[in-house]
Scaffold this active site. Sequence first.
Site, PDB file in Angstrom:
ATOM      1  N   ASP A 192       0.085   5.359   0.612  1.00  0.00           N
ATOM      2  CA  ASP A 192      -1.034   6.177   1.086  1.00  0.00           C
ATOM      3  C   ASP A 192      -0.782   7.669   1.050  1.00  0.00           C
ATOM      4  O   ASP A 192       0.296   8.143   1.431  1.00  0.00           O
ATOM      5  CB  ASP A 192      -1.340   5.847   2.560  1.00  0.00           C
ATOM      6  CG  ASP A 192      -1.888   4.454   2.758  1.00  0.00           C
ATOM      7  OD1 ASP A 192      -2.517   3.916   1.840  1.00  0.00           O
ATOM      8  OD2 ASP A 192      -1.690   3.902   3.858  1.00  0.00           O
TER       9      ASP A 192
ATOM     10  N   GLU B 288      -3.234  10.217   3.091  1.00  0.00           N
ATOM     11  CA  GLU B 288      -4.412  10.248   3.958  1.00  0.00           C
ATOM     12  C   GLU B 288      -4.481  11.596   4.662  1.00  0.00           C
ATOM     13  O   GLU B 288      -3.488  12.057   5.229  1.00  0.00           O
ATOM     14  CB  GLU B 288      -4.341   9.139   5.009  1.00  0.00           C
ATOM     15  CG  GLU B 288      -4.361   7.732   4.431  1.00  0.00           C
ATOM     16  CD  GLU B 288      -4.131   6.658   5.480  1.00  0.00           C
ATOM     17  OE1 GLU B 288      -4.964   5.755   5.578  1.00  0.00           O
ATOM     18  OE2 GLU B 288      -3.109   6.744   6.197  1.00  0.00           O
TER      19      GLU B 288
ATOM     20  N   GLU C 150       0.841  -1.192   0.000  1.00  0.00           N
ATOM     21  CA  GLU C 150       0.000   0.000   0.000  1.00  0.00           C
ATOM     22  C   GLU C 150       0.880   1.247   0.000  1.00  0.00           C
ATOM     23  O   GLU C 150       1.944   1.283   0.629  1.00  0.00           O
ATOM     24  CB  GLU C 150      -0.905  -0.009   1.236  1.00  0.00           C
ATOM     25  CG  GLU C 150      -2.016   1.018   1.241  1.00  0.00           C
ATOM     26  CD  GLU C 150      -3.019   0.738   2.362  1.00  0.00           C
ATOM     27  OE1 GLU C 150      -3.465  -0.428   2.494  1.00  0.00           O
ATOM     28  OE2 GLU C 150      -3.342   1.672   3.108  1.00  0.00           O
TER      29      GLU C 150
END
Length: 300
Positions: free
Chosen positions: A123, A125, A121
């Site tokens: 990210d 955010e 992953e």
Amino acid sequence: MPSHSIFLFMAPLLYLILSLMITSISAQGPPSPGYSPSSQFNSITFDQGYRNRWGPQHQKLDEDTLTIWLDNSSGSGFVSSHPYRSGYFGAAIKLHPGYTAGVITSFYLSNNEEHPGNHDEIDIEFLGTTPDKPYTLQTNVYVRGSGDGNIIGREMRFHLWFDPTQDYHNYAILWNPSEIIFLVDDVPIRRYPRKSDATFPLRPMNVYGSIWDASSWATEDGKYKADYQYQPFVGKYTNFKLGGCTADAPTSCRPPSASPSSSSGLSGQQSSAMEWVQRNYLVYNYCQDPKRDHTLIPEC
């Protein structure tokens, strides 16, 4: 007037002038990186590259702008139509103002559906906040299950040099076999180089966006929770950009570069802009956290 009295009189004034100078420098924003990776890719509509993933009743497409929202019944998310093995992935995003504690608005890459319990992953955010404090932009990288079970995150968190609720700003992840670059309005804020295969995501990933309730950890380690008297919490996305090599692209497909020289790494001007951001707006770096077990993060 004695010299020490002059000093005592002048010291607060000098402090005020210095503070104003620092504030003025910060308010100007980062120095120009001298190159815009986003300019190498055309914008696409949502339907050209994405589809709903969950919460369809909390998602609305109006011309070129996608609105997703969270209330006490559901959040919402979307996913790219194809997985990629490298690429430039960007969107212009406008965040919800006011009380947003516990709420995460995100734009990220993942292969969790293909590799549950052992996924990769990358990210971006946005961690919701209380009205007296700024949003935090969290960047993170998980590799081969380090985001599953006993989580080993590689978080770097930033405040921004603008209010992300007032207008759209462009956020992007550039991922190729040698590095990951996180960008805000084409300014690199973080470079994560491939130092070993064990610490770098190499398997194909889809692109996702979502808004969801992460009250257990999102805002000051869970101190402040989502408060649904302020619902709905809204995230707006537009100016989607997808460019790179899909998972089934021929081996001749050339992954994108963040630098004007088309090589790995950043130009001197890009590096200077990134250093400015990290000097002024970096608020957490996992490599500098003494509470972390550094044998688990050898890339530091």
